[in-house]
Design an enzyme around this catalytic site. Structure first.
Site, short mmCIF file in Angstrom:
data_model
loop_
_atom_site.label_atom_id
_atom_site.label_comp_id
_atom_site.label_asym_id
_atom_site.label_seq_id
_atom_site.Cartn_x
_atom_site.Cartn_y
_atom_site.Cartn_z
N PRO A 120 19.79 -1.89 10.87
CA PRO A 120 19.04 -3.08 11.27
C PRO A 120 18.23 -2.87 12.54
O PRO A 120 17.11 -3.35 12.65
CB PRO A 120 20.15 -4.13 11.47
CG PRO A 120 21.26 -3.67 10.58
CD PRO A 120 21.21 -2.17 10.57
N SER A 149 11.93 3.02 12.31
CA SER A 149 11.07 4.17 12.65
C SER A 149 11.75 5.09 13.65
O SER A 149 11.62 6.31 13.59
CB SER A 149 9.74 3.67 13.23
OG SER A 149 9.05 2.93 12.26
N ARG A 156 -14.06 -4.95 -22.08
CA ARG A 156 -14.43 -6.26 -21.56
C ARG A 156 -15.95 -6.44 -21.50
O ARG A 156 -16.65 -5.60 -20.93
CB ARG A 156 -13.83 -6.41 -20.15
CG ARG A 156 -14.19 -7.69 -19.44
CD ARG A 156 -13.54 -8.89 -20.06
NE ARG A 156 -13.79 -10.11 -19.31
CZ ARG A 156 -13.53 -11.32 -19.76
NH1 ARG A 156 -12.98 -11.48 -20.96
NH2 ARG A 156 -13.76 -12.38 -19.02
N GLN A 193 -23.49 -0.37 -12.95
CA GLN A 193 -23.37 0.84 -12.12
C GLN A 193 -22.47 0.62 -10.91
O GLN A 193 -21.78 1.54 -10.45
CB GLN A 193 -24.75 1.31 -11.68
CG GLN A 193 -24.71 2.76 -11.22
CD GLN A 193 -26.07 3.30 -10.85
OE1 GLN A 193 -26.82 2.68 -10.10
NE2 GLN A 193 -26.40 4.46 -11.37
N GLU A 240 10.30 5.81 3.74
CA GLU A 240 10.40 7.28 3.96
C GLU A 240 9.55 7.66 5.18
O GLU A 240 8.96 8.73 5.24
CB GLU A 240 9.97 8.06 2.71
CG GLU A 240 10.65 7.56 1.45
CD GLU A 240 11.65 8.51 0.83
OE1 GLU A 240 11.61 9.70 1.11
OE2 GLU A 240 12.50 8.02 0.05
N ARG A 280 1.57 14.99 16.69
CA ARG A 280 2.49 15.73 17.57
C ARG A 280 2.34 17.23 17.33
O ARG A 280 2.23 18.02 18.26
CB ARG A 280 3.93 15.28 17.29
CG ARG A 280 4.94 15.83 18.27
CD ARG A 280 6.36 15.54 17.81
NE ARG A 280 6.65 14.11 17.81
CZ ARG A 280 7.47 13.53 16.92
NH1 ARG A 280 8.05 14.23 15.97
NH2 ARG A 280 7.71 12.24 16.98
#
Ligand SMILES: Cc1cc2nc3c(=O)[nH]c(=O)nc-3n(C[C@H](O)[C@H](O)[C@H](O)COP(=O)(O)OP(=O)(O)OC[C@H]3O[C@@H](n4cnc5c(N)ncnc54)[C@H](O)[C@@H]3O)c2cc1C
Length: 388
Positions: A127, A131, A268, A279, A364, A376
């Site tokens: 919780p 990050s 369609r 186009q 992830e 980094r």
């Protein structure tokens, strides 16, 4: 440099496409609408080897290169990104257990997991630690021959429906940061483990997500993966592959959406002709295809780097994850737009693909954290690494 797939790789992709068409496509909309976790379909994937694609052979896995795994995951994600993403997380956790578990634990869980009879979750986030995963607080205290675990994990995919948790917990002091974290294989039904409510999510509805609480949970000390203090390194190694997998799920979802849009534009009619004749829409389609191919190639490059053990593999995994998940979401969203109002209806798969692909930009490691990792690598140290 050869960009062509081998015969074996084409065969893997064909098998996965057939599986996706027969076992996933007819049910994906219902699993999403009813929030059903398709345990049986996942077991069927396991029968094809898809639950231990890159896990080591001594754990019953196929030990395939990551590149080959992407070909399989992409085909499945084209029809059901949510279920496929769970299968990728299971593959990641199974690889971690298969690679770092003691012989006893590998013998107990390896084949059950690679065959898909048992399922695994990856439990890192808390919780208060998302990050900044290295700030995690869940503790594992060595008492005699057992670790005693206390704490909580959040957002755990599959939680409550899986059999084993690959858990990252602190064995060192809080100040020890990432160096004080260890990884464990924890049977998911031990006394002291309790699960929160099934989270109500925007997408990824065919897999449950829950908080897990640990209250004096005891595991034998041989359930440690690797050595004490190696847990964060193991977690990040898992995530390198995990990022390729999630990126692949985005590429797959985008390919599924693009194929739908291509067909729909020809069918369609408005203003007396097929909307494919406009186009402005042709250009949109061309851009979608171009960016999708770029994303796919970047994912395959990152997978090849990981397979080769390249020193910059983690950077490429982060770049691929960032680019493919942003591109994947954009392509799904544009494909929905090309369907007009019908794209917004559940009669078509577009709105599901958009909802499922959205979370790939968040988990992830968020796409902001991917940029942190890439920058980094480029800026740190006396001799900053060139990215070529
Ligand atoms: C459906 C779902 C399933 C998940 N499954 C799992 C799982 O199976 N196992 C698991 O361990 N975790 C899982 N997660 C957790 C996921 O990995 C985290 O949500 C993610 O890492 C972000 O953490 P957070 O949500 O705490 O956001 P925070 O870290 O609080 O971030 C909030 C915002 O701030 C930004 N931010 C934070 N730090 C920085 C920085 N230094 N620079 C720039 N921007 C920054 C973030 O990018 C984000 O936009 C899952 C999440 C979801 C939504």
């Amino acid at each position: 440099m050869d960009f062509e797939l081998t015969e074996d790789q084409r065969a893997f992709a064909n098998t996965a496409r057939q599986f996706a068409q027969t076992a996933l496509a007819p049910h994906a909309a219902n699993w999403d609408a009813e929030a059903i976790f398709p345990r049986e379909a996942i077991a069927q994937a396991g029968e094809l080897g898809f639950c231990g694609l890159y896990a080591p052979e001594n754990a019953g896995g196929l030990a395939l290169p990551r590149l080959d795994a992407t070909l399989i995951f992409e085909e499945m994600a084209a029809v059901d990104p949510s279920t496929t993403a769970f299968i990728t997380i299971h593959n990641m956790a199974t690889w971690m257990l298969g690679t770092w578990a003691t012989d006893v634990v590998r013998a107990e869980w390896g084949e059950a997991l690679t065959s898909g009879q048992k399922l695994a979750s990856y439990a890192l986030t808390e919780p208060g630690a998302g990050s900044d995963a290295a700030s995690l607080k869940t503790r594992a205290e060595l008492v005699g021959h057992e670790y005693v675990i206390n704490g909580a994990k959040a957002f755990i995919s599959g939680a409550g429906s899986t059999d084993v948790l690959v858990l990252m917990a602190r064995t060192g002091e809080a100040a020890s940061g990432s160096a004080g974290i260890s990884a464990f294989a924890v049977p998911a039904n031990l006394p002291g483990i309790s699960y929160g409510k099934k989270e109500e999510k925007m997408g990824w509805n065919s897999q449950p997500t829950r908080v897990i609480n640990f209250d004096n949970v005891r595991i034998p000390s041989n359930h440690l993966l690797g050595h004490e203090g190696e847990g964060f390194k193991i977690a990040m190694k898992g995530l390198d592959g995990g990022r390729i997998n999630i990126a692949t799920c985005s590429v797959g979802a985008a390919q599924g959406a693009l194929t739908q849009a291509q067909q729909y534009m020809q069918e369609r009619k408005q203003f007396g002709k097929a909307i494919a004749s406009f186009q402005a829409l042709q250009f949109k389609l061309a851009d979608m295809a171009t960016e999708l191919v770029a994303a796919r190639q970047m994912v395959r490059l990152a997978a090849s780097k990981l397979d080769a053990g390249a020193p910059d593999a983690s950077t490429y995994c982060a770049m691929a994850k960032r680019f493919a998940t942003d591109t994947g979401f954009m392509v799904c969203n544009e494909a929905l737009q090309l369907h007009g109002g019908y794209g917004y209806l559940r009669d078509f798969p577009l709105e599901r693909l958009v909802r499922d692909a959205r979370v790939h930009q968040i988990l992830e490691g968020t796409n902001e954290i991917m940029r942190v990792i890439i920058a980094r690598r480029m800026l740190e140290g006396d001799a900053p690494e060139a990215i070529r």
